[in-house]
Design a protein around this motif. Structure first.
Motif, mmCIF file in Angstrom:
data_model
loop_
_atom_site.group_PDB
_atom_site.id
_atom_site.type_symbol
_atom_site.label_atom_id
_atom_site.label_comp_id
_atom_site.label_asym_id
_atom_site.label_seq_id
_atom_site.Cartn_x
_atom_site.Cartn_y
_atom_site.Cartn_z
ATOM 1 N N HIS A 156 6.018 -37.618 1.291
ATOM 2 C CA HIS A 156 5.917 -37.773 -0.155
ATOM 3 C C HIS A 156 5.393 -36.495 -0.818
ATOM 4 O O HIS A 156 5.375 -36.393 -2.046
ATOM 5 C CB HIS A 156 5.003 -38.949 -0.513
ATOM 6 N N LEU B 177 16.743 -43.032 8.600
ATOM 7 C CA LEU B 177 17.126 -41.927 7.712
ATOM 8 C C LEU B 177 16.610 -40.630 8.289
ATOM 9 O O LEU B 177 15.585 -40.607 8.981
ATOM 10 C CB LEU B 177 16.525 -42.116 6.314
ATOM 11 N N GLU C 291 16.430 -36.878 3.852
ATOM 12 C CA GLU C 291 16.985 -37.963 3.046
ATOM 13 C C GLU C 291 15.900 -38.952 2.639
ATOM 14 O O GLU C 291 15.869 -39.448 1.510
ATOM 15 C CB GLU C 291 18.094 -38.678 3.828
ATOM 16 N N TYR C 292 15.005 -39.251 3.571
ATOM 17 C CA TYR C 292 13.889 -40.151 3.243
ATOM 18 C C TYR C 292 13.054 -39.557 2.105
ATOM 19 O O TYR C 292 12.682 -40.265 1.172
ATOM 20 C CB TYR C 292 13.011 -40.382 4.474
ATOM 21 N N ARG C 293 12.778 -38.268 2.171
ATOM 22 C CA ARG C 293 11.987 -37.624 1.111
ATOM 23 C C ARG C 293 12.704 -37.699 -0.230
ATOM 24 O O ARG C 293 12.079 -38.002 -1.234
ATOM 25 C CB ARG C 293 11.698 -36.167 1.493
ATOM 26 N N ARG C 294 14.010 -37.434 -0.229
ATOM 27 C CA ARG C 294 14.752 -37.492 -1.495
ATOM 28 C C ARG C 294 14.681 -38.894 -2.109
ATOM 29 O O ARG C 294 14.495 -39.044 -3.314
ATOM 30 C CB ARG C 294 16.204 -37.054 -1.272
ATOM 31 N N GLN C 295 14.823 -39.910 -1.292
ATOM 32 C CA GLN C 295 14.743 -41.276 -1.807
ATOM 33 C C GLN C 295 13.332 -41.621 -2.254
ATOM 34 O O GLN C 295 13.135 -42.262 -3.292
ATOM 35 C CB GLN C 295 15.225 -42.266 -0.745
ATOM 36 N N ALA C 296 12.327 -41.209 -1.475
ATOM 37 C CA ALA C 296 10.934 -41.525 -1.798
ATOM 38 C C ALA C 296 10.500 -40.879 -3.111
ATOM 39 O O ALA C 296 9.728 -41.462 -3.878
ATOM 40 C CB ALA C 296 10.014 -41.077 -0.668
ATOM 41 N N GLY D 266 12.568 -40.099 -5.507
ATOM 42 C CA GLY D 266 13.466 -40.494 -6.569
ATOM 43 C C GLY D 266 14.500 -39.451 -6.918
ATOM 44 O O GLY D 266 15.023 -39.416 -8.024
ATOM 45 N N HIS D 267 14.846 -38.580 -5.944
ATOM 46 C CA HIS D 267 15.867 -37.573 -6.174
ATOM 47 C C HIS D 267 17.196 -38.085 -5.675
ATOM 48 O O HIS D 267 17.278 -38.771 -4.669
ATOM 49 C CB HIS D 267 15.512 -36.271 -5.440
ATOM 50 N N SER D 268 18.245 -37.713 -6.356
ATOM 51 C CA SER D 268 19.592 -38.124 -5.931
ATOM 52 C C SER D 268 20.110 -37.170 -4.868
ATOM 53 O O SER D 268 19.621 -36.085 -4.707
ATOM 54 C CB SER D 268 20.527 -38.135 -7.133
#
Length: 233
Positions: free
Chosen positions: A190, A220, A224-229, A231-233
């Protein structure tokens, strides 16, 4: 950076890209650090230091590219005996040819963070030496000691320790340890430190091995996990 006030006092002026204080105990502006205290200064925080006469401030640096941490705001800490011993060890190993087999930096970061990075949902042995091992690994998921070394430190055989974990948690110590490390990695991801810094913090010397383990456990890739966590597309 960690500024340890070993004697007297110092004033530190802090300015950051973010004015939001999200960590309990976070500080900003002009902070007076007194003897027996230390001030954590995260990346992207500028600081100016004025040390009072007859005072001693000891700076301890941490490479952001090498070490992940959950401390992301300036934080004032009280220096107890355990923290003092680790800071002294860190200072000696970083400023001399004296080295230690223990990973002092990782232990120091775990101590100043004060809270485990691992989910409360992780099953724990109820008591005894297995509980003590589990608590140590929750405190420092990157502990690189083998099962044999962990067991020996608690007066057990490796087989007895493995049996206790399987009986009390329903999983082997190896599997439990991987989950512990991946829980910690999710918390660290995060932040903005490189994936390699997160890998090193949770005990992986090779980032590709960490990526494979994370993907198997979480489903993931770390990026990719960081981008989702975040809130990045």
């Amino acid at each position: 950076m960690l500024l340890w006030q070993a004697r007297g006092a110092a004033e530190v002026r802090l300015t950051s890209e973010s004015s939001v204080q999200t960590v309990p105990g976070a500080v900003m502006g002009v902070v007076t650090v007194y003897e027996g205290q230390a001030l954590w200064i995260p990346v992207r925080t500028s600081h100016e230091l004025r040390v009072h006469p007859d005072s001693v401030t000891v700076p301890l640096g941490f490479e952001a590219a090498d070490w992940g941490t959950i401390l992301r705001e300036p934080t004032l800490l009280t220096v107890d005996r355990d923290l003092q011993h680790l800071m002294l060890a860190q200072h000696v190993t970083s400023s001399s040819a004296i080295s230690s087999a223990a990973d002092i930096t990782r232990q120091l970061l775990a101590l100043i963070e004060k809270a485990p990075m691992v989910s409360e949902d992780l099953p724990m042995p109820p008591d005894g030496p297995a509980r003590q091992v589990a608590e140590q690994l929750r405190f420092d998921p990157g502990d690189t000691r083998s099962v044999e070394e962990l067991a020996q430190a608690r007066g057990l055989s490796a087989r007895s320790l493995e049996r206790a974990f399987l009986r009390d948690t329903g999983t082997t110590l190896r599997q439990w340890r991987i989950r512990c490390r991946m829980d910690a990695a999710q918390t660290l991801l995060h932040g903005q430190e490189p994936v390699s810094a997160v890998a090193r913090r949770v005990g992986y010397s090779h980032v590709n091995a960490f990526r494979r383990a994370f993907a198997r456990e979480v489903g993931l890739a770390p990026g990719e996990y960081r981008r989702q966590a975040l809130g990045h597309s």
